[in-house]
Design a protein around this motif. Structure first.
Motif, mmCIF file in Angstrom:
data_model
loop_
_atom_site.group_PDB
_atom_site.id
_atom_site.type_symbol
_atom_site.label_atom_id
_atom_site.label_comp_id
_atom_site.label_asym_id
_atom_site.label_seq_id
_atom_site.Cartn_x
_atom_site.Cartn_y
_atom_site.Cartn_z
ATOM 1 N N ALA A 18 48.388 -19.671 8.116
ATOM 2 C CA ALA A 18 47.917 -18.286 8.153
ATOM 3 C C ALA A 18 47.131 -18.009 9.431
ATOM 4 C CB ALA A 18 47.062 -17.987 6.920
ATOM 5 N N CYS A 19 46.254 -18.926 9.813
ATOM 6 C CA CYS A 19 45.478 -18.734 11.051
ATOM 7 C C CYS A 19 46.367 -18.826 12.287
ATOM 8 C CB CYS A 19 44.323 -19.738 11.112
ATOM 9 S SG CYS A 19 43.019 -19.379 9.914
ATOM 10 N N THR A 20 47.380 -19.680 12.241
ATOM 11 C CA THR A 20 48.328 -19.774 13.352
ATOM 12 C C THR A 20 49.123 -18.480 13.483
ATOM 13 O OG1 THR A 20 48.496 -22.170 13.081
ATOM 14 C CG2 THR A 20 50.286 -21.077 14.285
ATOM 15 N N ALA A 21 49.586 -17.937 12.364
ATOM 16 C CA ALA A 21 50.321 -16.668 12.387
ATOM 17 C C ALA A 21 49.439 -15.545 12.917
ATOM 18 C CB ALA A 21 50.828 -16.334 10.985
ATOM 19 N N LEU A 22 48.189 -15.552 12.520
ATOM 20 C CA LEU A 22 47.240 -14.546 12.998
ATOM 21 C C LEU A 22 47.041 -14.665 14.512
ATOM 22 C CD1 LEU A 22 45.511 -12.315 11.779
ATOM 23 C CD2 LEU A 22 43.709 -14.003 11.437
ATOM 24 N N ALA A 23 46.881 -15.888 14.999
ATOM 25 C CA ALA A 23 46.715 -16.104 16.445
ATOM 26 C C ALA A 23 47.967 -15.683 17.213
ATOM 27 C CB ALA A 23 46.386 -17.574 16.723
ATOM 28 N N LEU A 24 49.126 -15.975 16.670
ATOM 29 C CA LEU A 24 50.370 -15.567 17.324
ATOM 30 C C LEU A 24 50.502 -14.042 17.351
ATOM 31 C CD1 LEU A 24 52.969 -18.181 16.039
ATOM 32 C CD2 LEU A 24 52.266 -17.784 18.404
ATOM 33 N N ALA A 25 50.199 -13.403 16.231
ATOM 34 C CA ALA A 25 50.268 -11.942 16.184
ATOM 35 C C ALA A 25 49.304 -11.332 17.198
ATOM 36 C CB ALA A 25 49.959 -11.440 14.777
ATOM 37 N N TYR A 26 48.092 -11.855 17.258
ATOM 38 C CA TYR A 26 47.102 -11.359 18.211
ATOM 39 C C TYR A 26 47.593 -11.542 19.648
ATOM 40 C CZ TYR A 26 42.812 -11.096 20.955
ATOM 41 O OH TYR A 26 41.869 -10.768 21.892
ATOM 42 N N LEU A 53 40.378 -4.996 5.129
ATOM 43 C CA LEU A 53 39.673 -6.277 5.178
ATOM 44 C C LEU A 53 38.451 -6.258 4.268
ATOM 45 C CD1 LEU A 53 39.169 -9.100 6.393
ATOM 46 C CD2 LEU A 53 37.978 -7.964 8.259
ATOM 47 N N SER A 54 37.706 -5.169 4.283
ATOM 48 C CA SER A 54 36.516 -5.059 3.433
ATOM 49 C C SER A 54 36.895 -5.168 1.962
ATOM 50 C CB SER A 54 35.808 -3.732 3.678
ATOM 51 O OG SER A 54 35.404 -3.630 5.020
ATOM 52 N N GLY A 55 37.956 -4.475 1.578
ATOM 53 C CA GLY A 55 38.419 -4.559 0.193
ATOM 54 C C GLY A 55 38.802 -5.966 -0.201
ATOM 55 N N LEU A 56 39.570 -6.635 0.670
ATOM 56 C CA LEU A 56 39.949 -8.019 0.397
ATOM 57 C C LEU A 56 38.731 -8.935 0.297
ATOM 58 C CD1 LEU A 56 43.119 -8.746 2.572
ATOM 59 C CD2 LEU A 56 42.852 -9.174 0.133
ATOM 60 N N LEU A 57 37.792 -8.769 1.218
ATOM 61 C CA LEU A 57 36.577 -9.595 1.179
ATOM 62 C C LEU A 57 35.816 -9.387 -0.126
ATOM 63 C CD1 LEU A 57 35.227 -9.391 4.828
ATOM 64 C CD2 LEU A 57 35.643 -11.485 3.552
ATOM 65 N N LEU A 58 35.663 -8.138 -0.537
ATOM 66 C CA LEU A 58 34.933 -7.853 -1.778
ATOM 67 C C LEU A 58 35.636 -8.450 -2.988
ATOM 68 C CD1 LEU A 58 33.767 -4.189 -1.114
ATOM 69 C CD2 LEU A 58 32.355 -6.269 -1.124
ATOM 70 N N VAL A 59 36.962 -8.329 -3.039
ATOM 71 C CA VAL A 59 37.724 -8.892 -4.150
ATOM 72 C C VAL A 59 37.591 -10.414 -4.177
ATOM 73 C CG1 VAL A 59 40.097 -9.290 -4.979
ATOM 74 C CG2 VAL A 59 39.351 -6.977 -4.369
ATOM 75 N N VAL A 73 37.517 -21.395 -0.469
ATOM 76 C CA VAL A 73 37.190 -21.798 0.892
ATOM 77 C C VAL A 73 38.288 -21.343 1.853
ATOM 78 C CG1 VAL A 73 36.805 -23.764 2.425
ATOM 79 C CG2 VAL A 73 35.743 -23.723 0.159
ATOM 80 N N ALA A 74 39.534 -21.533 1.475
ATOM 81 C CA ALA A 74 40.648 -21.136 2.343
ATOM 82 C C ALA A 74 40.660 -19.623 2.541
ATOM 83 C CB ALA A 74 41.971 -21.611 1.750
ATOM 84 N N TRP A 75 40.531 -18.871 1.457
ATOM 85 C CA TRP A 75 40.591 -17.414 1.571
ATOM 86 C C TRP A 75 39.434 -16.858 2.384
ATOM 87 C CZ3 TRP A 75 43.908 -13.738 1.477
ATOM 88 C CH2 TRP A 75 45.093 -13.889 0.774
ATOM 89 N N LEU A 79 39.680 -14.856 5.938
ATOM 90 C CA LEU A 79 39.213 -13.480 6.084
ATOM 91 C C LEU A 79 38.159 -13.343 7.180
ATOM 92 C CD1 LEU A 79 39.226 -12.357 2.351
ATOM 93 C CD2 LEU A 79 40.850 -11.732 4.154
ATOM 94 N N ILE A 80 37.346 -14.353 7.376
ATOM 95 C CA ILE A 80 36.389 -14.333 8.485
ATOM 96 C C ILE A 80 37.138 -14.399 9.818
ATOM 97 C CG2 ILE A 80 34.547 -15.640 9.626
ATOM 98 C CD1 ILE A 80 33.543 -16.356 6.753
ATOM 99 N N VAL A 81 38.149 -15.258 9.900
ATOM 100 C CA VAL A 81 38.971 -15.339 11.118
ATOM 101 C C VAL A 81 39.692 -14.015 11.346
ATOM 102 C CG1 VAL A 81 40.967 -16.503 12.170
ATOM 103 C CG2 VAL A 81 39.210 -17.848 11.018
ATOM 104 N N LEU A 82 40.170 -13.389 10.279
ATOM 105 C CA LEU A 82 40.837 -12.089 10.400
ATOM 106 C C LEU A 82 39.880 -11.031 10.945
ATOM 107 C CD1 LEU A 82 43.287 -10.258 9.980
ATOM 108 C CD2 LEU A 82 42.575 -9.999 7.584
#
Length: 171
Positions: A18-26, A53-59, A73-75, A79-82
């Motif tokens: 997930a973090c790799t996909a995020l870095a690639l998208a960025y 992001l706020s909604g996901l973090l709250l959930v 821990v993973a989620w 979300l912090i990396v996002l």
């Protein structure tokens, strides 16, 4: 003595992927399509990204506190990396307009500036000059104080509880 629990390899691989996909998208998304050419759209996209992001973090935080989140821990880490990625993308978009930032030229500069702002260090090598970037910095500071701090606190509490439980099992 009991055997140590194995690391959840599936969760670790999910987080890495997930973090790799995020870095690639960025790295690959044409972020400069936004910016001074489409200022209203840029702010709307940022607002929608932060709201989602706020909604996901709250959930996820609520799920962790209720004990119903299977991979807290993973989620929370993802979300912090996002959040860092969203703010870095916004800074990079603003930097495409001349006179908005001093020292911010690349996507790596934007991630660096986001991390420096998140950590409240402020080296001074990158400076927001325009009103939009200054507003964005204030938004990031407020967002970090509320959402990132809550996520980080929940994350550290979860890790400490896991270590405590693990320690009691080994006694």
């Amino acid at each position: 003595m009991r055997a140590r629990p194995r690391t959840d390899l599936r969760t670790a691989l999910w987080l890495l992927g997930a973090c790799t996909a995020l870095a690639l998208a960025y790295s690959l998304l044409p972020l400069r399509v936004l910016g001074h050419h489409h200022p209203v759209l840029s702010w709307l996209v940022l607002g929608a990204a932060l709201a989602g992001l706020s909604g996901l973090l709250l959930v996820k935080i609520a799920g962790v506190l209720q004990g119903s989140e299977p991979r807290p821990v993973a989620w929370l880490t993802f979300l912090i990396v996002l959040a860092v990625t969203i703010f870095a993308a916004a800074y990079y978009v603003f930097a495409s307009q001349p006179g908005q930032f001093h020292g911010l030229r690349t996507r790596l500069d934007a991630v660096y500036f986001t991390a420096v702002t998140l950590a409240t260090i402020g080296y001074g090598d990158i400076t927001p000059l325009g009103q939009g970037p200054r507003l964005l910095v204030m938004l990031q500071i407020g967002y970090s104080m509320v959402f990132i701090a809550a996520a980080a606190g929940t994350l550290s509490r979860t890790i400490l509880a896991g270590l405590s439980t693990h320690g009691r099992r080994n006694d």
